[in-house]
Design a protein around this motif. Structure first.
Motif, PDB file in Angstrom:
ATOM      1  N   UNK B 170      45.235  41.168  28.175  1.00  0.00           N
ATOM      2  CA  UNK B 170      43.919  40.630  27.854  1.00  0.00           C
ATOM      3  C   UNK B 170      43.158  40.261  29.136  1.00  0.00           C
ATOM      4  N   UNK B 171      43.890  39.820  30.173  1.00  0.00           N
ATOM      5  CA  UNK B 171      43.231  39.503  31.451  1.00  0.00           C
ATOM      6  C   UNK B 171      42.655  40.774  32.074  1.00  0.00           C
ATOM      7  N   UNK B 172      43.454  41.834  32.042  1.00  0.00           N
ATOM      8  CA  UNK B 172      42.970  43.104  32.582  1.00  0.00           C
ATOM      9  C   UNK B 172      41.705  43.539  31.854  1.00  0.00           C
ATOM     10  N   UNK B 173      41.711  43.449  30.522  1.00  0.00           N
ATOM     11  CA  UNK B 173      40.542  43.881  29.750  1.00  0.00           C
ATOM     12  C   UNK B 173      39.346  42.971  30.002  1.00  0.00           C
ATOM     13  N   UNK B 174      39.600  41.659  30.133  1.00  0.00           N
ATOM     14  CA  UNK B 174      38.495  40.735  30.406  1.00  0.00           C
ATOM     15  C   UNK B 174      37.867  41.080  31.751  1.00  0.00           C
ATOM     16  N   UNK B 175      38.713  41.189  32.775  1.00  0.00           N
ATOM     17  CA  UNK B 175      38.171  41.457  34.119  1.00  0.00           C
ATOM     18  C   UNK B 175      37.414  42.786  34.145  1.00  0.00           C
ATOM     19  N   UNK B 176      37.992  43.821  33.534  1.00  0.00           N
ATOM     20  CA  UNK B 176      37.357  45.139  33.588  1.00  0.00           C
ATOM     21  C   UNK B 176      36.084  45.168  32.757  1.00  0.00           C
ATOM     22  N   UNK B 177      36.125  44.624  31.544  1.00  0.00           N
ATOM     23  CA  UNK B 177      34.965  44.717  30.656  1.00  0.00           C
ATOM     24  C   UNK B 177      33.800  43.879  31.159  1.00  0.00           C
ATOM     25  N   UNK B 178      34.071  42.578  31.400  1.00  0.00           N
ATOM     26  CA  UNK B 178      32.997  41.745  31.936  1.00  0.00           C
ATOM     27  C   UNK B 178      32.525  42.304  33.269  1.00  0.00           C
ATOM     28  N   UNK B 179      33.486  42.734  34.084  1.00  0.00           N
ATOM     29  CA  UNK B 179      33.150  43.244  35.414  1.00  0.00           C
ATOM     30  C   UNK B 179      32.170  44.396  35.328  1.00  0.00           C
ATOM     31  N   UNK B 180      32.512  45.424  34.538  1.00  0.00           N
ATOM     32  CA  UNK B 180      31.641  46.597  34.497  1.00  0.00           C
ATOM     33  C   UNK B 180      30.372  46.324  33.685  1.00  0.00           C
ATOM     34  N   UNK B 181      30.477  45.468  32.656  1.00  0.00           N
ATOM     35  CA  UNK B 181      29.292  45.178  31.842  1.00  0.00           C
ATOM     36  C   UNK B 181      28.216  44.490  32.678  1.00  0.00           C
ATOM     37  N   UNK B 182      28.633  43.676  33.653  1.00  0.00           N
ATOM     38  CA  UNK B 182      27.627  43.038  34.501  1.00  0.00           C
ATOM     39  C   UNK B 182      27.322  43.872  35.741  1.00  0.00           C
ATOM     40  N   UNK B 183      28.349  44.566  36.253  1.00  0.00           N
ATOM     41  CA  UNK B 183      28.133  45.313  37.496  1.00  0.00           C
ATOM     42  C   UNK B 183      27.185  46.495  37.284  1.00  0.00           C
ATOM     43  N   UNK B 184      27.248  47.133  36.103  1.00  0.00           N
ATOM     44  CA  UNK B 184      26.440  48.330  35.885  1.00  0.00           C
ATOM     45  C   UNK B 184      24.938  48.032  35.908  1.00  0.00           C
ATOM     46  N   UNK B 185      24.464  47.041  35.131  1.00  0.00           N
ATOM     47  CA  UNK B 185      23.032  46.704  35.238  1.00  0.00           C
ATOM     48  C   UNK B 185      22.661  46.263  36.654  1.00  0.00           C
ATOM     49  N   UNK B 186      23.551  45.475  37.272  1.00  0.00           N
ATOM     50  CA  UNK B 186      23.287  45.036  38.649  1.00  0.00           C
ATOM     51  C   UNK B 186      23.122  46.256  39.553  1.00  0.00           C
ATOM     52  N   UNK B 187      24.001  47.245  39.363  1.00  0.00           N
ATOM     53  CA  UNK B 187      23.958  48.445  40.198  1.00  0.00           C
ATOM     54  C   UNK B 187      22.638  49.189  40.022  1.00  0.00           C
ATOM     55  N   UNK B 188      22.155  49.270  38.778  1.00  0.00           N
ATOM     56  CA  UNK B 188      20.894  49.980  38.539  1.00  0.00           C
ATOM     57  C   UNK B 188      19.751  49.274  39.262  1.00  0.00           C
ATOM     58  N   UNK B 189      19.731  47.944  39.138  1.00  0.00           N
ATOM     59  CA  UNK B 189      18.668  47.178  39.804  1.00  0.00           C
ATOM     60  C   UNK B 189      18.737  47.384  41.316  1.00  0.00           C
TER      61      UNK B 189
END
Lengths: 261, 376
Positions: B170-189
């Motif tokens: 669950x830690x792996x999924x939390x880190x990966x999901x939250x990580x990419x869910x926030x990193x992707x919009x940040x990356x576009x900006x």
């Protein structure tokens, strides 16, 4: 006879306020002086054909009119609005000026219909249904309503360029700019695009068209502008420019064009 | 003369299409062309086939035939006897709850288990194009909040579980999901900002990307875990997992931004000009014309980066967070189970593989579907 008619027509039109005014426009790419004191008045409803050898600045000039390129000196006014860094003024101008490109520049991920309705919906705030009806009307005028659901990649070059014309017309522009609209087309497709442009000209649309199609120029142009090395060298009715060239540069250009045909 | 040739041409009947010879099509044809096209290729095929079959038989023997599936209360003697000839899956039978959920209280394991299921459901729903609408963002917010509630507890009769006790998959999924869910919009900006005409915005984006890309993720995690608390006022404490999460978001954001920028640069200038000439505003142009095309172009490198970061989350072990890999490692520290690393790592590897392979397969189908318009 057609010459006198043309003459009467264009002189009548000069009474109207100028749709486009260029006054001593200068532009440089770095050290390269690409537009030199270009001055041109285009009246509402007038059709101007711009020709000249490649690199003469003709594309740059018309791209300055809707500020795809910025000029560094001089004044450009479209419908009385001066082009400047003022974003609001630029939006007002682009809404009234349609442009057709050499390489069509349709949006490949959108259908033909979506290509045509995008700007009316988001720039003109037109309801979707209305925009679609309008798009179908113009697609019918350019004779490809049956392609509306297809993607640009599925159409021939000539069809794509006709869609590009329809897309620009859907914004109901007062002025249309054509930047070598037939140069990227196979010979058998040039005619269908030129026919579309001729019928557009017959509606009284103000047009500036960069093209080497002399037949088109003779048929619809009120005025032909010859540019070379960033300057307007000669300007006049098609008959004047093509039959009685005054300068060596124009004579040379015409002889090259004619040899090519 | 020409008439004669024309007539002659017209009288020749059109050849009826024949089917290709049997040896050229189907399985036989494929094998002939690829495996037995000459004596060298035939020899190579036979030698490789021998090794593959031998290895496969050996693996099946080890993993299934001679394997020990369970042992009574940590009596690992049976496993030790089978050492070398059979796998000891008993370690998985015994320790799977620890590998999946870490030190989370045993009787509350249903909570992280439910979270894992919620994550998977969220992925599946998000993958279906018919759910691609603005309300999907609300679903994400809702599900992620629910996952937070479940993990922490302290409401609805669920006992509070401090973050230090979370662990496993669950830690792996939390880190990966939250990580990419926030990193992707940040990356576009950031990618858009890097191409901005405004010098200040451009400079900030360039500095961010270059600074973050210039240091290893491990050092960012160390900074988040050790240095960051020093700058906080006395008594204020930010959750360790959250700090690691922010470090991962910032790091992934910088990499993804460069991928997105690649897509923006690959678009022909004419697309920008056509949108400008139609009078579309910057945001309409970006949202309707530029990004949809740019992102489609970069699906392969984008998914490559996603997969890379999914696995990179395992680096949080260096700051003492129990992700899936660390939990697996910790499971075999107990003396009774020492020496059964292969089985545990194979299992953990298989879990990673399932998620990464699913991402890879999905991206291939997405790419094909979204680029349909390119097909004539």
């Amino acid at each position: 006879m057609s010459e006198t008619l043309d003459h009467v027509a264009s002189s009548a039109r000069t009474d109207a306020p100028p749709a486009i005014l260029l006054d001593k426009v200068n532009k440089w790419y770095g050290a390269l002086h690409v537009l030199r004191d270009v001055s041109l008045n285009v009246a509402l409803g007038e059709r101007v054909v711009v020709c000249g050898p490649s690199g003469s600045g003709k594309s740059t000039m018309i791209r300055c009119i809707n500020r795809l390129e910025t000029h560094q000196e001089g004044v450009i006014k479209v419908n009385g609005i001066e082009l400047s860094d003022d974003v609001k003024a630029l939006d007002d101008i682009r809404r009234e000026v349609g442009m057709v490109f050499q390489s069509f520049n349709l949006f490949p991920h959108l259908t033909i219909l979506e290509n045509c309705t995008l700007a009316p919906i988001w720039v003109r705030r037109m309801p979707k249904k209305e925009a679609e009806a309008l798009a179908m009307e113009y697609l019918t005028k350019v004779r490809i309503p049956e392609q509306a659901k297809k993607y640009p990649g599925q159409l021939s070059g000539g069809q794509q360029q006709r869609v590009a014309i329809a897309r620009a017309l859907c914004m109901k522009p007062k002025i249309m700019l054509f930047d070598e609209p037939t140069s990227a087309l196979d010979p058998e497709m040039i005619k269908e695009v030129l026919d579309t442009m001729v019928s557009l000209a017959e509606t009284g649309m103000t047009m500036i068209c960069v093209t080497h199609e002399m037949g088109f120029a003779r048929q619809v142009a009120d005025r032909v502008v010859f540019m070379d090395r960033g300057e307007i060298v000669e300007m006049g009715t098609p008959t004047q420019v093509f039959e009685t060239p005054q300068t060596e540069r124009l004579k040379l250009f015409l002889s090259q064009i004619l040899r090519g045909h | 003369m020409s008439d004669v040739t024309l007539n002659a041409a017209a009288t020749v009947p059109e050849a009826a299409p024949r089917s290709a010879p049997l040896t050229e099509v189907g399985l036989v044809g494929w094998a002939r062309a690829n495996l037995f096209s000459g004596w060298i290729s035939t020899a190579v095929t036979l030698v490789l086939a021998y090794f593959i079959i031998r290895w496969a038989i050996g693996f099946v023997d080890w993993a299934f035939v001679n394997a020990v599936w369970s042992v009574p209360n940590n009596q690992t003697q049976a496993c030790r006897d089978a050492r070398g000839v059979g796998a000891c899956w008993a370690v998985i039978t015994e320790k799977h709850r620890f590998i999946l959920f870490g030190t989370y209280p045993y009787e509350e394991h249903w909570r992280p288990a439910l979270c894992v299921l919620l994550f998977v459901a969220l992925y599946v729903v998000s993958a279906m194009r018919r759910f691609w609408r603005p309300s999907l963002a609300l679903v994400w917010v809702g599900v992620l909040t629910l996952i937070g509630l479940l993990m922490w507890g302290g409401v609805l009769g669920m006992p509070y579980v401090p973050q230090e006790r979370w662990g496993g998959l669950v830690i792996t999924l939390i880190l990966a999901t939250f990580g990419l869910a926030f990193a992707f919009p940040l990356a576009i900006v950031v990618a858009l900002g890097r191409r901005s005409n405004l010098p200040a915005i451009k400079a900030i984006c360039v500095i961010y990307v270059e600074l973050i890309r210039g240091v290893p993720l491990i050092s960012l995690l160390f900074m988040a875990s050790v240095m960051f608390p020093l700058f906080l006022p006395e008594g204020m404490n930010v959750d360790k997992l959250l700090r690691a999460q922010i470090a991962i978001i910032l790091f992934a954001g910088a990499y993804l931004a460069e991928v997105v920028r690649g897509g923006l640069q690959a678009l022909p200038k004419g697309q920008y000009e056509a949108a400008d000439a139609l009078g579309l505003s910057y945001w309409h142009k970006t949202g309707f014309i530029i990004l949809p095309q740019a992102l489609r172009l970069v699906i392969p490198p984008l998914v490559n980066t996603f997969i890379g970061f999914f696995k990179d989350t395992s680096l949080v072990l260096i700051i003492g967070i129990f992700d899936l890999l660390t939990a697996g490692k910790t499971a075999i520290i107990e003396p009774a189970w020492q020496g059964f690393g292969v089985e545990v790592y194979l299992t953990v590897g298989a879990i990673y593989f399932v998620f990464c392979f699913a991402m890879s397969k999905y991206s291939q189908s997405l790419e094909a579907e979204l680029n349909r318009h390119r097909v004539r």
